[in-house]
Scaffold this active site. Structure first.
Site, PDB file in Angstrom:
ATOM      1  N   GLY A  14       4.606  -5.409 -17.429  1.00 50.05           N
ATOM      2  CA  GLY A  14       5.443  -4.694 -16.456  1.00 50.05           C
ATOM      3  C   GLY A  14       6.116  -3.470 -17.030  1.00 50.05           C
ATOM      4  O   GLY A  14       7.331  -3.330 -16.965  1.00 50.05           O
ATOM      5  N   ARG A  17       7.874   0.664 -14.743  1.00 51.19           N
ATOM      6  CA  ARG A  17       9.175   1.031 -14.153  1.00 51.19           C
ATOM      7  C   ARG A  17      10.294   0.348 -14.941  1.00 51.19           C
ATOM      8  O   ARG A  17      10.063  -0.608 -15.672  1.00 51.19           O
ATOM      9  CB  ARG A  17       9.234   0.574 -12.679  1.00 51.19           C
ATOM     10  CG  ARG A  17       8.334   1.395 -11.774  1.00 51.19           C
ATOM     11  CD  ARG A  17       8.534   1.067 -10.296  1.00 51.19           C
ATOM     12  NE  ARG A  17       8.021  -0.248  -9.942  1.00 51.19           N
ATOM     13  CZ  ARG A  17       8.767  -1.247  -9.477  1.00 51.19           C
ATOM     14  NH1 ARG A  17      10.051  -1.086  -9.305  1.00 51.19           N
ATOM     15  NH2 ARG A  17       8.216  -2.412  -9.188  1.00 51.19           N
ATOM     16  N   VAL A  66       0.582 -10.345 -13.433  1.00 52.18           N
ATOM     17  CA  VAL A  66       0.892 -11.508 -14.271  1.00 52.18           C
ATOM     18  C   VAL A  66       1.314 -12.728 -13.445  1.00 52.18           C
ATOM     19  O   VAL A  66       1.565 -13.802 -14.001  1.00 52.18           O
ATOM     20  CB  VAL A  66       1.952 -11.206 -15.357  1.00 52.18           C
ATOM     21  CG1 VAL A  66       1.489 -10.110 -16.296  1.00 52.18           C
ATOM     22  CG2 VAL A  66       3.303 -10.867 -14.749  1.00 52.18           C
ATOM     23  N   ASN A  92       8.243  -9.010 -20.023  1.00 51.94           N
ATOM     24  CA  ASN A  92       9.275  -8.270 -19.280  1.00 51.94           C
ATOM     25  C   ASN A  92       9.088  -8.333 -17.764  1.00 51.94           C
ATOM     26  O   ASN A  92      10.083  -8.330 -17.034  1.00 51.94           O
ATOM     27  CB  ASN A  92       9.251  -6.801 -19.732  1.00 51.94           C
ATOM     28  CG  ASN A  92       9.977  -5.907 -18.763  1.00 51.94           C
ATOM     29  OD1 ASN A  92      11.214  -5.875 -18.729  1.00 51.94           O
ATOM     30  ND2 ASN A  92       9.244  -5.195 -17.915  1.00 51.94           N
ATOM     31  N   SER A 142      17.883 -13.018 -18.334  1.00 50.16           N
ATOM     32  CA  SER A 142      18.931 -12.375 -17.541  1.00 50.16           C
ATOM     33  C   SER A 142      20.260 -13.017 -17.899  1.00 50.16           C
ATOM     34  O   SER A 142      20.347 -14.247 -18.027  1.00 50.16           O
ATOM     35  CB  SER A 142      18.674 -12.574 -16.049  1.00 50.16           C
ATOM     36  OG  SER A 142      19.830 -12.211 -15.315  1.00 50.16           O
ATOM     37  N   TYR A 155      15.556 -17.341  -9.114  1.00 45.86           N
ATOM     38  CA  TYR A 155      15.507 -16.372 -10.222  1.00 45.86           C
ATOM     39  C   TYR A 155      16.242 -16.909 -11.458  1.00 45.86           C
ATOM     40  O   TYR A 155      15.710 -16.873 -12.573  1.00 45.86           O
ATOM     41  CB  TYR A 155      16.128 -15.063  -9.725  1.00 45.86           C
ATOM     42  CG  TYR A 155      16.240 -13.978 -10.764  1.00 45.86           C
ATOM     43  CD1 TYR A 155      15.121 -13.240 -11.154  1.00 45.86           C
ATOM     44  CD2 TYR A 155      17.470 -13.665 -11.341  1.00 45.86           C
ATOM     45  CE1 TYR A 155      15.238 -12.223 -12.093  1.00 45.86           C
ATOM     46  CE2 TYR A 155      17.589 -12.648 -12.274  1.00 45.86           C
ATOM     47  CZ  TYR A 155      16.467 -11.934 -12.656  1.00 45.86           C
ATOM     48  OH  TYR A 155      16.584 -10.927 -13.584  1.00 45.86           O
ATOM     49  N   LYS A 159      14.840 -17.826 -15.239  1.00 50.91           N
ATOM     50  CA  LYS A 159      15.353 -17.189 -16.463  1.00 50.91           C
ATOM     51  C   LYS A 159      15.997 -18.221 -17.399  1.00 50.91           C
ATOM     52  O   LYS A 159      15.923 -18.086 -18.625  1.00 50.91           O
ATOM     53  CB  LYS A 159      16.351 -16.089 -16.107  1.00 50.91           C
ATOM     54  CG  LYS A 159      15.735 -14.919 -15.329  1.00 50.91           C
ATOM     55  CD  LYS A 159      14.647 -14.212 -16.112  1.00 50.91           C
ATOM     56  CE  LYS A 159      14.275 -12.870 -15.489  1.00 50.91           C
ATOM     57  NZ  LYS A 159      13.179 -12.202 -16.211  1.00 50.91           N
ATOM     58  N   ILE A 188      21.725  -3.325 -15.847  1.00 47.31           N
ATOM     59  CA  ILE A 188      21.162  -2.131 -16.484  1.00 47.31           C
ATOM     60  C   ILE A 188      20.818  -1.128 -15.388  1.00 47.31           C
ATOM     61  O   ILE A 188      20.177  -1.483 -14.387  1.00 47.31           O
ATOM     62  CB  ILE A 188      19.876  -2.499 -17.271  1.00 47.31           C
ATOM     63  CG1 ILE A 188      20.160  -3.614 -18.310  1.00 47.31           C
ATOM     64  CG2 ILE A 188      19.279  -1.261 -17.929  1.00 47.31           C
ATOM     65  CD1 ILE A 188      21.198  -3.302 -19.360  1.00 47.31           C
TER      66      ILE A 188
END
Ligand code: NDP
Length: 249
Positions: A14, A17, A66, A92, A142, A155, A159, A188
């Site tokens: 990834g 971007r 992926v 990533n 994360s 999510y 993680k 970020i």
């Protein structure tokens, strides 16, 4: 160019971007040869290919989803053909969605777990035959996994799973000289902020900046710095760790 990763062969999933893009460019500029993948074609891919052409080294940008194990196997076959070995792997690629838990459908649960966690399992497993002593796996987790975030149970589950997998693999693969760590970003500021309405971006900046000790969001370059450290021999005695890159949130 600096020489932190000189001559190393690195796979970053990834990379077209956001954070992945920053890691790919930073690794290439630190002297690594980089292979990265993406899912969709478009301007982000063209711009990365262009930037890599301007950078010394043997770099490749290929399409591989992926979320699909067959595509991962093809990606690793490409790594073998092009590089013959891997000194570093950065898991990533990730996806997120914001959904109340009561409405979270199995397909969406599976999509988020597959892309964030199952992909890291399969990429790392298929990379093993290519990795020798002094190689390094960096999983992008994360900060939210330890904190918990409403509407993102799928999510944060993925993680948090990544941290458990990292701890186990650090112990299992350590005797082979393979280090495995997590970099856990806080908030970020990627180019995604440029594509949302300015008012929303400003609101997010203000809300999350206030929560950090440093009083601001992180940059892609700052996140990439921690990843490069973990890929480099400067972190040779560091494994099984989670490094929070979160401005002291
Ligand atoms: P972006 O959405 O900006 O970029 C994601 C990158 O991954 C893109 O290049 C995308 O390519 C690629 N990608 C997504 N799904 C797939 C897939 N199935 N197969 C191949 N490539 C894929 O994400 P971020 O840069 O914000 O996040 C990067 C990582 O950092 C993620 O793991 C995320 O969870 C984590 N993170 C980010 C935070 C942040 O503040 N940004 C905070 C905490 C964690 P394409 O465009 O082709 O889909």
């Amino acid at each position: 160019m600096d020489f932190l990763l000189y001559g190393k062969k690195i796979l970053v999933t990834g990379g077209t971007r956001g954070i992945g893009h920053g890691i790919v460019l930073a690794a290439a500029r630190a002297g690594a040869d980089v292979l990265t993948c993406h899912r969709q074609d478009g301007e982000a891919v063209d711009s990365l290919v262009h930037a890599l052409k301007e950078t010394d080294g043997d770099h490749h940008v290929i399409r591989a989803d992926v979320g699909d194990t067959d595509e991962i196997d093809r990606l690793l076959a490409e790594a073998k053909d092009r590089f013959g070995r891997l000194d570093g792997v950065v898991n990533n690629a990730g996806v997120i969605s914001h959904i109340p838990f009561a409405e979270l459908e199995p397909d969406e649960w599976a999509r988020v777990i597959d892309t964030n966690l199952t992909a890291a399992y399969r990429v790392t497993q298929q990379a093993l035959p290519l990795m020798g002593r002094a190689s390094s796996v960096v999983n992008i987790g994360s900060r939210g996994a330890a904190a918990g975030i409403p509407l993102r149970a799928h999510y944060t589950a993925a993680k948090a799973g990544m941290i458990g997998m990292t701890r186990s693999l650090a112990k299992e693969l350590g005797p082979q000289g393979i280090r495995v760590n997590v970099v856990a970003p806080g908030v970020i500021e990627t180019e995604a902020f440029d594509t949302m309405p300015a008012e929303r971006a400003e609101g997010l900046r203000a809300t999350y900046s206030k929560k950090t000790a440093l009083g601001r969001l992180g940059t892609v370059e700052e996140l990439a710095g921690a990843v490069l450290f973990l890929l480099s021999d400067h972190s040779a005695y560091l494994t099984g760790e989670t490094i929070n890159v979160d401005g002291g949130i």
